[in-house]
Write an enzyme that holds these catalytic residues in place. Structure first.
Site, PDB file in Angstrom:
ATOM      1  N   HIS A  32       3.808  -2.276   3.063  1.00 24.54           N
ATOM      2  CA  HIS A  32       3.874  -0.926   2.489  1.00 24.54           C
ATOM      3  C   HIS A  32       5.191  -0.759   1.746  1.00 24.54           C
ATOM      4  O   HIS A  32       6.250  -1.080   2.303  1.00 24.54           O
ATOM      5  CB  HIS A  32       3.763   0.129   3.595  1.00 24.54           C
ATOM      6  CG  HIS A  32       2.438   0.125   4.291  1.00 24.54           C
ATOM      7  ND1 HIS A  32       2.150  -0.752   5.309  1.00 24.54           N
ATOM      8  CD2 HIS A  32       1.321   0.874   4.086  1.00 24.54           C
ATOM      9  CE1 HIS A  32       0.895  -0.536   5.698  1.00 24.54           C
ATOM     10  NE2 HIS A  32       0.376   0.437   4.986  1.00 24.54           N
TER      11      HIS A  32
ATOM     12  N   ASP B  41       0.818  -1.217   0.000  1.00 24.14           N
ATOM     13  CA  ASP B  41       0.000   0.000   0.000  1.00 24.14           C
ATOM     14  C   ASP B  41       0.853   1.269   0.000  1.00 24.14           C
ATOM     15  O   ASP B  41       2.010   1.267   0.423  1.00 24.14           O
ATOM     16  CB  ASP B  41      -0.879   0.033   1.270  1.00 24.14           C
ATOM     17  CG  ASP B  41      -2.046  -0.932   1.169  1.00 24.14           C
ATOM     18  OD1 ASP B  41      -2.048  -1.790   0.280  1.00 24.14           O
ATOM     19  OD2 ASP B  41      -2.960  -0.815   2.022  1.00 24.14           O
TER      20      ASP B  41
END
Ligand SMILES: [Zn+2]
Length: 258
Positions: free
Chosen positions: A219, A74
């Protein structure tokens, strides 16, 4: 199932029962306060935990007993870290999904193009990923989702179907926006905590919790994702886990056919 609708029905029934009972017995204000506190607590849990499917359904894991999992990244693309992640994934022949922030897609279009070229899926993660994203009207949220979809389209020529709610927070207005934008909401079954915990903690957490059908949240915005992947990718191989695409794990289409 304890979703938003059922909680509201239960709360309504409980309040009615208290009112009826209060005709026969003394019901103190305390009983009402406890009921309201429990209601608020459940709403907060439902709002902050995407895995509860509280307001709308998100796909949080694959329905399989095979040792197949999917990796998701993400908040990118990041100008330095995403290319490093892409090289590392290539080294292990792993395909992942990148839930990109629209603004970042516009800033680093070439990286998104490269990720797509290498066989990874690009998903929608809102345009700004602002802290107040979830406090906006459904119209504004829909606009952000469509804006990001357009940015991804301009970068790779595909209409992304997959959406991950920023922060994993959901609410009734986001439900409307996701429906308006015609997106599939994707959650996770394992949150790595790679943005706020040490790499040692993250690696051991991932090894401990990985399960057939897992969707793992990472991430590509922090340098520590590199050592995490360097430890986790070989561990997956050694333990017989196959990293597959979200399309395969969830039997869905990542892009709209146009
Ligand atoms: Zn995010």
């Amino acid at each position: 199932m304890l979703n938003y609708r059922n909680i509201n029905i239960l709360f309504f029934i409980a309040i009615l029962m208290l009112i009826v009972v209060s005709n026969y017995y003394e019901v103190g204000i305390f009983a009402y306060l406890v009921l309201i506190a429990v209601y608020i607590l459940l709403i907060v849990i439902g709002t902050f935990s995407i895995r509860q499917n509280f307001y709308f359904k998100s796909l949080n894991s694959g329905n399989t007993s095979k040792k197949e999992i999917a990796l998701t990244f993400d908040d990118g693309p990041h100008p330095d870290i995403t290319p490093e992640v892409l090289n590392l994934l290539d080294a292990y022949a792993v395909k992942a999904t990148f839930f990109c922030i629209g603004k970042q897609v516009d800033n680093y279009k070439e990286i998104v193009k490269e990720a797509d070229k290498r066989g990874h899926i690009i998903g929608n993660h809102s345009y700004y990923h602002g802290h107040l994203f979830d406090l906006q009207s459904s119209v504004k949220m829909t606009h952000e989702l469509n804006q990001t979809r357009n940015s991804i389209y301009h970068a790779i020529g595909k209409m992304a179907n997959l959406f991950r709610p920023p922060f994993g927070v959901t609410n009734p207005l986001l439900k409307i926006a996701v429906n308006n934008a015609n997106l599939i909401s994707i959650g996770w079954s394992i949150r790595s905590f790679d943005t706020n915990r040490s790499q040692e903690y993250v690696i051991s957490r991932l090894k401990k919790n990985t399960h057939p059908g897992a969707i793992i949240l990472l991430h590509d915005t922090r340098e520590k994702v590199i050592p995490i992947l360097k430890a986790f990718l070989p561990w997956l191989q050694q333990n017989g886990y196959l990293v597959v695409s979200l399309e395969k794990l969830l039997q869905i289409k990542a892009y709209e056919t146009i």
